[in-house]
Design an enzyme around this catalytic site. Structure first.
Site, PDB file in Angstrom:
ATOM      1  N   GLY A 182       0.833  -1.210   0.000  1.00 24.31           N
ATOM      2  CA  GLY A 182       0.000   0.000   0.000  1.00 24.31           C
ATOM      3  C   GLY A 182       0.863   1.253   0.000  1.00 24.31           C
ATOM      4  O   GLY A 182       1.046   1.878   1.049  1.00 24.31           O
TER       5      GLY A 182
ATOM      6  N   SER B   7      -2.245  -4.145  -5.803  1.00 24.49           N
ATOM      7  CA  SER B   7      -2.339  -5.508  -6.342  1.00 24.49           C
ATOM      8  C   SER B   7      -2.530  -6.479  -5.185  1.00 24.49           C
ATOM      9  O   SER B   7      -1.884  -6.333  -4.133  1.00 24.49           O
ATOM     10  CB  SER B   7      -1.054  -5.878  -7.095  1.00 24.49           C
TER      11      SER B   7
ATOM     12  N   GLU C 245      12.345  -4.338  -5.460  1.00 23.26           N
ATOM     13  CA  GLU C 245      11.369  -4.481  -6.556  1.00 23.26           C
ATOM     14  C   GLU C 245      12.084  -4.319  -7.892  1.00 23.26           C
ATOM     15  O   GLU C 245      11.951  -5.141  -8.789  1.00 23.26           O
ATOM     16  CB  GLU C 245      10.268  -3.420  -6.427  1.00 23.26           C
TER      17      GLU C 245
ATOM     18  N   GLU D 142       8.302   7.673 -18.177  1.00 22.44           N
ATOM     19  CA  GLU D 142       8.756   9.071 -18.143  1.00 22.44           C
ATOM     20  C   GLU D 142       9.679   9.287 -16.943  1.00 22.44           C
ATOM     21  O   GLU D 142      10.735   9.918 -17.054  1.00 22.44           O
ATOM     22  CB  GLU D 142       7.560  10.036 -18.044  1.00 22.44           C
TER      23      GLU D 142
HETATM   24  C1  LIG Z   1      -0.736  -3.092 -12.927  1.00 20.15           C
HETATM   25  C2  LIG Z   1      -0.338  -2.138 -11.830  1.00 20.15           C
HETATM   26  C3  LIG Z   1      -0.126  -2.641 -10.545  1.00 20.15           C
HETATM   27  C4  LIG Z   1       0.215  -1.772  -9.510  1.00 20.15           C
HETATM   28  N1  LIG Z   1       0.374  -2.301  -8.250  1.00 20.15           N
HETATM   29  C5  LIG Z   1       0.644  -1.457  -7.215  1.00 20.15           C
HETATM   30  C6  LIG Z   1       0.737  -1.970  -5.881  1.00 20.15           C
HETATM   31  O1  LIG Z   1       0.573  -3.164  -5.639  1.00 20.15           O
HETATM   32  N2  LIG Z   1       0.980  -1.108  -4.872  1.00 20.15           N
HETATM   33  C7  LIG Z   1       1.175   0.239  -5.094  1.00 20.15           C
HETATM   34  O2  LIG Z   1       1.429   0.963  -4.130  1.00 20.15           O
HETATM   35  N3  LIG Z   1       1.075   0.768  -6.357  1.00 20.15           N
HETATM   36  C8  LIG Z   1       0.813  -0.061  -7.410  1.00 20.15           C
HETATM   37  N4  LIG Z   1       0.704   0.454  -8.690  1.00 20.15           N
HETATM   38  C9  LIG Z   1       0.780   1.901  -8.877  1.00 20.15           C
HETATM   39  C10 LIG Z   1       2.027   2.390  -9.582  1.00 20.15           C
HETATM   40  O3  LIG Z   1       3.147   2.303  -8.748  1.00 20.15           O
HETATM   41  C11 LIG Z   1       1.726   3.841  -9.993  1.00 20.15           C
HETATM   42  O4  LIG Z   1       0.685   3.798 -10.945  1.00 20.15           O
HETATM   43  C12 LIG Z   1       2.937   4.522 -10.595  1.00 20.15           C
HETATM   44  O5  LIG Z   1       3.903   4.752  -9.614  1.00 20.15           O
HETATM   45  C13 LIG Z   1       2.549   5.874 -11.239  1.00 20.15           C
HETATM   46  O6  LIG Z   1       1.853   6.668 -10.354  1.00 20.15           O
HETATM   47  P1  LIG Z   1       0.455   7.328 -10.753  1.00 20.15           P
HETATM   48  O7  LIG Z   1      -0.420   6.266 -11.328  1.00 20.15           O
HETATM   49  O8  LIG Z   1      -0.049   8.064  -9.555  1.00 20.15           O
HETATM   50  O9  LIG Z   1       0.777   8.341 -11.909  1.00 20.15           O
HETATM   51  P2  LIG Z   1       1.395   9.819 -11.758  1.00 20.15           P
HETATM   52  O10 LIG Z   1       2.589   9.767 -10.894  1.00 20.15           O
HETATM   53  O11 LIG Z   1       0.294  10.757 -11.368  1.00 20.15           O
HETATM   54  O12 LIG Z   1       1.817  10.085 -13.241  1.00 20.15           O
HETATM   55  C14 LIG Z   1       0.886  10.480 -14.268  1.00 20.15           C
HETATM   56  C15 LIG Z   1       1.681  10.720 -15.535  1.00 20.15           C
HETATM   57  O13 LIG Z   1       2.605  11.803 -15.331  1.00 20.15           O
HETATM   58  C16 LIG Z   1       3.925  11.392 -15.605  1.00 20.15           C
HETATM   59  N5  LIG Z   1       4.858  12.019 -14.663  1.00 20.15           N
HETATM   60  C17 LIG Z   1       4.758  12.043 -13.309  1.00 20.15           C
HETATM   61  N6  LIG Z   1       5.809  12.695 -12.779  1.00 20.15           N
HETATM   62  C18 LIG Z   1       6.591  13.073 -13.809  1.00 20.15           C
HETATM   63  C19 LIG Z   1       7.825  13.779 -13.908  1.00 20.15           C
HETATM   64  N7  LIG Z   1       8.480  14.210 -12.829  1.00 20.15           N
HETATM   65  N8  LIG Z   1       8.343  13.991 -15.145  1.00 20.15           N
HETATM   66  C20 LIG Z   1       7.695  13.542 -16.271  1.00 20.15           C
HETATM   67  N9  LIG Z   1       6.523  12.890 -16.229  1.00 20.15           N
HETATM   68  C21 LIG Z   1       5.982  12.649 -15.023  1.00 20.15           C
HETATM   69  C22 LIG Z   1       3.920   9.891 -15.423  1.00 20.15           C
HETATM   70  O14 LIG Z   1       4.961   9.267 -16.185  1.00 20.15           O
HETATM   71  C23 LIG Z   1       2.534   9.506 -15.948  1.00 20.15           C
HETATM   72  O15 LIG Z   1       2.541   9.415 -17.347  1.00 20.15           O
HETATM   73  C24 LIG Z   1       0.368  -0.387  -9.750  1.00 20.15           C
HETATM   74  C25 LIG Z   1       0.156   0.109 -11.051  1.00 20.15           C
HETATM   75  C26 LIG Z   1      -0.200  -0.748 -12.074  1.00 20.15           C
HETATM   76  C27 LIG Z   1      -0.440  -0.164 -13.428  1.00 20.15           C
END
Ligand SMILES: Cc1cc2nc3c(=O)[nH]c(=O)nc-3n(C[C@H](O)[C@H](O)[C@H](O)COP(=O)(O)OP(=O)(O)OC[C@H]3O[C@@H](n4cnc5c(N)ncnc54)[C@H](O)[C@@H]3O)c2cc1C
Length: 406
Positions: free
Chosen positions: A141, A175, A256, A389
């Site tokens: 989490g 997940s 990881e 990114e």
């Molecule tokens: C299949 C799957 C399983 C997952 N399982 C887990 C889990 O078990 N536990 C958990 O905690 N999380 C989990 N995640 C979450 C995952 O770690 C996050 O989705 C990931 O870290 C991106 O964060 P966000 O979705 O909040 O996107 P954001 O961080 O909000 O990003 C949105 C967009 O902005 C871009 N962006 C953000 N910051 C920058 C920057 N500084 N420069 C350029 N571009 C930028 C990103 O590349 C992305 O395209 C999972 C995700 C997926 C898809």
């Protein structure tokens, strides 16, 4: 790096192959990536997934009984006490044999190593053995609706109340939360961005924990939203100490990235071999698709990229064998793997032509629908475990020495 295996490593590999030959029987792949019910109601998907979870649990238990769970974990914690080369051989052999995935992957590669590094003796003796046996599944989490890439901005709050903490907030994309017994939970206990974070081990059966499944583009519901309302967690469940959460979380994320680097490039190479077989078998106007120069070029390019990943993975391994911290190779390989995997799926669509549009349960659908499943599932690869990114930013700043992006 010396690419040949030592006699001892060869013996490990041969013993493992023999063991897999004898034990994989009931767990051999069914040939189908998933059922066709992509539009089924969530409860149906949940039930189907439950069967897969139980199969995964049984498989990991079988591995544990055979002495193959926690290959590089110390023996005192129930592991095999092997080297990271043996861990790599293990991952390769399981991928080659197309075994079911290790269901407790977050426990084995993230929570477990973090408990070994930062846990008290009581925590190690409580959590590690059931994790290895897969009696208890773990989830992670960390991410929140407004904190993913910028993880340290998270807002789930833990407030001390006597010998307990009271936790309120929301996590997302968690997940396995729907089947997990324990969660490694990163919370905010203070105002400082990094110094105000605390890392807990939370019982998912605690009152106030609510899990809601999220359905993905594949139709599966692998991950969830999690809501915490006045969840009371004993202070002894802190991993590390209050305010030390960022440092402990870095151990989790480092493991990881390193585990992604070791296992995933093998799976891409296997997918590429299957794509080559598909191209050979697919006919168009009486000719195999593998005879088309454009298809051949694409396959050759993907082969080069898989080989580059393999050697880059070895670079990372060499660094770790010298006792150094994992370097930027992990980020390079995570970035390459996610993009190569997506390119393999795109190429498969092109090779199949109009047949790519057949529904997965159509008897004429090539590969029993596995390619359309890969196409959809691989979209998540460039987000999970660090977005492409963000990885490019890391490589630009830390490897190429370019100015910071912000
Ligand atoms: C299949 C799957 C399983 C997952 N399982 C887990 C889990 O078990 N536990 C958990 O905690 N999380 C989990 N995640 C979450 C995952 O770690 C996050 O989705 C990931 O870290 C991106 O964060 P966000 O979705 O909040 O996107 P954001 O961080 O909000 O990003 C949105 C967009 O902005 C871009 N962006 C953000 N910051 C920058 C920057 N500084 N420069 C350029 N571009 C930028 C990103 O590349 C992305 O395209 C999972 C995700 C997926 C898809």
């Amino acid at each position: 790096m010396d690419f040949s295996l030592s006699p001892e490593q060869q013996r490990f590999r041969d013993d493992l192959r023999g063991w897999l030959h004898e034990n994989l029987g009931d767990f051999a792949p069914s040939g189908r990536a998933q059922s066709a019910e992509t539009a089924a109601p969530l409860e149906t998907i949940g039930r189907r997934a439950q069967v897969e979870i139980e199969r995964g649990r049984a498989w990991q238990r079988r591995l544990f009984e055979g002495g193959y769970a926690g290959i590089s974990w110390p023996r005192e914690f129930g592991g095999r006490g092997g080297s990271i080369i043996e861990e790599m051989i293990f991952n390769q052999e399981l991928a080659e044999a197309k075994t079911p995935p290790l269901i407790n992957v977050i426990g084995l590669y993230m929570a477990g190593p973090t408990i070994i590094a930062h846990g008290t003796d009581a925590q190690k003796s409580r959590y590690l053995a059931p994790l290895l046996r897969c009696d208890e599944i773990w989830c992670q989490g960390f991410s929140e609706p407004n904190s993913g890439s910028d993880l340290a901005s998270l807002q789930t709050r833990a407030v001390r109340d006597g010998d307990r903490y009271v936790i309120n907030g929301q996590k997302v994309w968690t997940s396995l939360a729907h089947v997990a017994k324990w969660c490694i939970l990163l919370t905010r206990t203070g105002g400082e961005k990094y110094g105000g974070l605390t890392y807990f081990i939370v019982d998912m059966e605690s009152p106030g924990v609510e899990v809601k499944p999220l359905r993905q583009i594949t139709g599966d519901a692998e991950f969830n939203e999690m809501f915490f309302t006045d969840v009371r967690v004993p202070a002894e469940n802190i991993l590390g100490s209050e305010g030390e959460g960022w440092r402990v979380a870095m151990t989790t994320l480092m493991h990881e990235r390193a585990s992604l680097g070791v296992g995933l490039q093998v799976r891409s190479r296997i997918a590429l071999e299957e794509l080559r077989t598909l191209a050979r078998a697919t006919m168009e106007d009486g000719r195999s698709r593998a005879a088309d120069p454009l298809v051949r070029q694409r396959l050759a390019q993907l082969f080069i990229e898989c080989e580059a990943m393999r050697f880059n993975g070895y670079r990372g391994l060499t660094r770790m064998l010298r006792g150094e911290q994992p370097g930027p190779e992990g980020s390079i390989n995570k970035l390459m793997w996610s993009e190569v995997n997506q390119r393999i799926a795109d190429a498969a669509m092109e090779v199949m032509g109009p047949a790519a549009m057949l529904s997965p349960d159509d008897p004429d659908s090539p590969g029993e629908g596995r390619w359309s499943y890969l196409l959809l599932r691989s979209r998540a690869n460039s987000i999970e475990g660090g977005t492409s990114e963000v990885l490019r930013n890391i490589l630009a700043e830390r490897v190429l020495g370019l100015p910071r992006s912000r």
